[in-house]
Design a protein around this motif. Sequence first.
Motif, PDB file in Angstrom:
ATOM      1  N   SER A 150       0.847  -1.203   0.000  1.00 15.12           N
ATOM      2  CA  SER A 150       0.000   0.000   0.000  1.00 15.12           C
ATOM      3  C   SER A 150       0.874   1.241   0.000  1.00 15.12           C
ATOM      4  O   SER A 150       1.920   1.285   0.663  1.00 15.12           O
ATOM      5  N   ILE A 151       0.434   2.222  -0.753  1.00 16.88           N
ATOM      6  CA  ILE A 151       1.125   3.502  -0.799  1.00 16.88           C
ATOM      7  C   ILE A 151       0.101   4.599  -0.572  1.00 16.88           C
ATOM      8  O   ILE A 151      -1.114   4.364  -0.614  1.00 16.88           O
ATOM      9  N   SER A 152       0.575   5.776  -0.329  1.00 18.33           N
ATOM     10  CA  SER A 152      -0.327   6.915  -0.199  1.00 18.33           C
ATOM     11  C   SER A 152      -0.968   7.190  -1.563  1.00 18.33           C
ATOM     12  O   SER A 152      -0.283   7.176  -2.589  1.00 18.33           O
ATOM     13  N   PRO A 153      -2.288   7.424  -1.603  1.00 16.84           N
ATOM     14  CA  PRO A 153      -2.946   7.675  -2.898  1.00 16.84           C
ATOM     15  C   PRO A 153      -2.317   8.800  -3.705  1.00 16.84           C
ATOM     16  O   PRO A 153      -2.324   8.757  -4.943  1.00 16.84           O
ATOM     17  N   ASP A 154      -1.735   9.812  -3.013  1.00 14.29           N
ATOM     18  CA  ASP A 154      -1.129  10.911  -3.773  1.00 14.29           C
ATOM     19  C   ASP A 154       0.212  10.519  -4.387  1.00 14.29           C
ATOM     20  O   ASP A 154       0.824  11.323  -5.104  1.00 14.29           O
ATOM     21  N   LYS A 155       0.679   9.289  -4.119  1.00 15.28           N
ATOM     22  CA  LYS A 155       1.915   8.799  -4.730  1.00 15.28           C
ATOM     23  C   LYS A 155       1.649   7.938  -5.973  1.00 15.28           C
ATOM     24  O   LYS A 155       2.590   7.515  -6.640  1.00 15.28           O
ATOM     25  N   LYS A 211      -5.045   0.294  -7.276  1.00 13.65           N
ATOM     26  CA  LYS A 211      -6.374   0.745  -6.915  1.00 13.65           C
ATOM     27  C   LYS A 211      -6.336   2.206  -6.460  1.00 13.65           C
ATOM     28  O   LYS A 211      -5.283   2.729  -6.092  1.00 13.65           O
ATOM     29  N   GLU A 212      -7.500   2.829  -6.475  1.00 12.52           N
ATOM     30  CA  GLU A 212      -7.580   4.253  -6.128  1.00 12.52           C
ATOM     31  C   GLU A 212      -7.181   4.533  -4.686  1.00 12.52           C
ATOM     32  O   GLU A 212      -6.758   5.631  -4.359  1.00 12.52           O
ATOM     33  N   ASP A 213      -7.337   3.520  -3.818  1.00  9.87           N
ATOM     34  CA  ASP A 213      -6.989   3.738  -2.410  1.00  9.87           C
ATOM     35  C   ASP A 213      -5.509   3.534  -2.114  1.00  9.87           C
ATOM     36  O   ASP A 213      -5.072   3.607  -0.966  1.00  9.87           O
ATOM     37  N   GLY A 214      -4.710   3.255  -3.158  1.00 13.09           N
ATOM     38  CA  GLY A 214      -3.268   3.096  -2.991  1.00 13.09           C
ATOM     39  C   GLY A 214      -2.802   1.659  -2.856  1.00 13.09           C
ATOM     40  O   GLY A 214      -1.594   1.416  -2.712  1.00 13.09           O
ATOM     41  N   LYS A 215      -3.728   0.698  -2.911  1.00  9.80           N
ATOM     42  CA  LYS A 215      -3.317  -0.702  -2.868  1.00  9.80           C
ATOM     43  C   LYS A 215      -2.711  -1.098  -4.216  1.00  9.80           C
ATOM     44  O   LYS A 215      -3.275  -0.784  -5.271  1.00  9.80           O
ATOM     45  N   ILE A 216      -1.575  -1.777  -4.147  1.00 11.61           N
ATOM     46  CA  ILE A 216      -0.878  -2.201  -5.361  1.00 11.61           C
ATOM     47  C   ILE A 216      -0.747  -3.713  -5.328  1.00 11.61           C
ATOM     48  O   ILE A 216      -0.344  -4.296  -4.314  1.00 11.61           O
ATOM     49  N   PHE A 217      -1.112  -4.349  -6.445  1.00 15.92           N
ATOM     50  CA  PHE A 217      -1.017  -5.796  -6.581  1.00 15.92           C
ATOM     51  C   PHE A 217      -0.011  -6.110  -7.684  1.00 15.92           C
ATOM     52  O   PHE A 217      -0.176  -5.667  -8.823  1.00 15.92           O
ATOM     53  N   VAL A 218       1.011  -6.862  -7.331  1.00 16.67           N
ATOM     54  CA  VAL A 218       2.045  -7.266  -8.290  1.00 16.67           C
ATOM     55  C   VAL A 218       1.941  -8.768  -8.473  1.00 16.67           C
ATOM     56  O   VAL A 218       1.999  -9.523  -7.499  1.00 16.67           O
ATOM     57  N   GLU A 273       8.553   0.684  -4.089  1.00 20.83           N
ATOM     58  CA  GLU A 273       8.835   1.191  -2.748  1.00 20.83           C
ATOM     59  C   GLU A 273       9.791   2.380  -2.799  1.00 20.83           C
ATOM     60  O   GLU A 273       9.590   3.396  -2.129  1.00 20.83           O
ATOM     61  N   ASP A 274      10.819   2.256  -3.630  1.00 18.61           N
ATOM     62  CA  ASP A 274      11.780   3.350  -3.766  1.00 18.61           C
ATOM     63  C   ASP A 274      11.145   4.581  -4.408  1.00 18.61           C
ATOM     64  O   ASP A 274      11.442   5.724  -4.040  1.00 18.61           O
ATOM     65  N   LEU A 275      10.252   4.310  -5.395  1.00 18.54           N
ATOM     66  CA  LEU A 275       9.582   5.424  -6.075  1.00 18.54           C
ATOM     67  C   LEU A 275       8.726   6.240  -5.119  1.00 18.54           C
ATOM     68  O   LEU A 275       8.563   7.450  -5.288  1.00 18.54           O
ATOM     69  N   THR A 276       8.168   5.574  -4.138  1.00 16.95           N
ATOM     70  CA  THR A 276       7.205   6.237  -3.261  1.00 16.95           C
ATOM     71  C   THR A 276       7.785   6.596  -1.894  1.00 16.95           C
ATOM     72  O   THR A 276       7.078   7.153  -1.058  1.00 16.95           O
ATOM     73  N   ARG A 277       9.052   6.267  -1.673  1.00 16.98           N
ATOM     74  CA  ARG A 277       9.686   6.628  -0.395  1.00 16.98           C
ATOM     75  C   ARG A 277       9.910   8.129  -0.310  1.00 16.98           C
ATOM     76  O   ARG A 277      10.232   8.784  -1.298  1.00 16.98           O
ATOM     77  N   GLU A 278       9.758   8.658   0.865  1.00 12.01           N
ATOM     78  CA  GLU A 278      10.040  10.069   1.103  1.00 12.01           C
ATOM     79  C   GLU A 278      11.528  10.227   1.430  1.00 12.01           C
ATOM     80  O   GLU A 278      12.071   9.507   2.270  1.00 12.01           O
TER      81      GLU A 278
END
Length: 714
Positions: A558-563, A589-596, A612-617
């Motif tokens: 899961s990631i933040s939806p704005d990511k 998904k729109e809620d930030g859930k990612i399925f690989v 994970e790296d793309l969305t890390r702060e």
Amino acid sequence: MSEIIQTTIAGRTLKVDYGKIGRLSNCAFFISYGDTVVLINANASDKPREGVDFFPLSIEYEERLYSVGKIPGGFIKREGKPSEKAILHARAIDRPLRPLFPKGYRNDVQVVCTVVSVDQDNAPDILAINGASLALCMSSIPFTTPVGAVSVGLVDGKFVINPGLEERSKSSLNLTVCATDERVMMVEAGGDEIPEDTMYDAIMFGFEECKKIVAFQKETMNKYGKQKEEPELYKVEESIEEEVRKFAFQKIKDAMYIMDRDERNAALEDVDKELNEQFSEKYPDNGSDIADVVYKIKKEIVRNMMLNEHRRVDGRAFDEIRPISCEVGILPRTHGTGLFTRGLTQVMTVATLGSLGDVQILDGVGTEESKRYIHHYNFPSYSTGETRPLRGPGRREIGHGALAEKALEPLIPSEDQFPYTIRLVSEVLSSNGSTSQASICGSTLALLDAGVPIKRPAAGIAMGLITSEDLSKEEIVTDIQGIEDFFGDMDFKVGGTEKGITAIQFDTKIHGLSENCIRETLNRARTARLFILDKIHKCIPEAREELSEYAPKTYTMSISPDKIRDVIGAGGKVINKIIAETGVKIDIKEDGKIFVMSEDSSSAKKALKIIEDLTREVKAGEIYLGKVTKTTNFGAFVEILPGKEGLVHISKLDFTRVNKVEDVVSVGDKILVKVTDIDNQGRINLSRKDAIKDSEENNSKENSSKENNLKQNK
């Protein structure tokens, strides 16, 4: 003459706008319920169709996407062939109406129901059944027994007639009841394991409301209906029927009393040959008449055998199920397989697991836009030992597949529990009755074999009925075979679990079922279902713990939806690059859930790491292993995370003075850097020498700790 005729059903107005439109049709009108409007047209040919031995009734259910303000997809931008749902709705209209036409009526009859406006609170399919019945009643076509239809929901323990959109979302029951004012003609049901008593009460609840609709139709027919035409009914000449009966009755009876199916069919073929030798010269143009008499003789014999002699064709007791066998895992490379055999009926179901991106997209007038559980049913000619051209699925195949899908749908795990698209394909390998119910059983086996954690196993059974002419006597039979379906009065299919019913479909060839018959059939079907479920349990007691090695594996994060935009990139550039590098499938998904999804776990983990790296702060003070992407005279740009770069100023490259950046680093080098600062504009400042210093201090601390541990051990 234009007339507005209306009544109230479940607190809403049912309105018929008659006489305004379609004036060349035998009968045409708009029928509306709320803002849902269906255009109904009913017509019939002037003369019977020659050369046919059946009633050529055609029910068409046409969905117009303008009814919900949509433009059709695709290149052509117009409606094409009917959707599967439209085909199912057409079948639901046909089934209660067909038995109510006069026997021997062979004129072409067509009823076209065109959905022209849809209010999602009021289902157009229920409205179309009522409209089709009323149009036939008001026309000059010889149809005089109206039927009413309602849907019944179960919301918070209470039955609801024609539930609206919000009520349907909360309902544990989706039931359609169609009836005359005396008997129930047709039932379609899907439910969340509904107990038999509750299902019976729901059917009766709908039946009472149907009576009100029938009363409205009768009143309308009497006031506005056309004069009925005197039908020309097909009938075999008495002399031909008498001769054929005298010659063949006992021969057919002797053959029909043979219990073995193959021997019985062989004996009947011999009778057909004798009939041909006896009558082909005398009646060269009456082959269909002779065949019609033979059919009536067979029907009489079978019905008398069951109703008066209390004996079934194959010798079984009325509540006895044919021998059953269950197998799983019979195909080596598929994700899951089940082979279910009941007597001479045999179905193999194959389960395939796919990514969530493999969902079926639906383009219709309903609110459902996609589905992740799909069931298909194939009925090839070899299943009955016949030959015919292989074509796409017909209405029957689509209907049987939908029934099996409905029976298992409440048991399929949610997307969160099991993030896969599931497709089942039931192949009928041998057919001698009740293949749709065998599909439910085979599908349960396949799902368990595939490792799908369904709520509970399901099974299905088909019940039959034989009645006397006056309907005063009736015999219910369990697990009907082909000949009992062919000559019997009902096909009552019930699917469900040990807990309750998940699907029902029944229709009749007579003028409906009694209340007692419905109750008794439901109870006997439960007994049969539990017997079959025990056989399934002995074959495979629960879902396999691991998926097939050939099935793709799904990993979630899961990631933040704005990511999400960072993962997708402009025009999908970033996500497509990840897919190309790793070979995985990715669904977001729109809620930030990612399925690989991937068959290779290392590829999936690589993709997850990239995301994970793309969305890390990026945080000040952290150390990263980055890659030099560009050098300038004032420093080097280093990518520390995918798509995120910072600047190492030339003064921060080393502990000594650096005259030229390229003396220390080059493009493509991987170096340790520390984030020293992130300014207000999001620019990242990096330091190589601070990262080296921190690393050396950490190493020194680790070495010191190791030395202390050694001393303590000594």
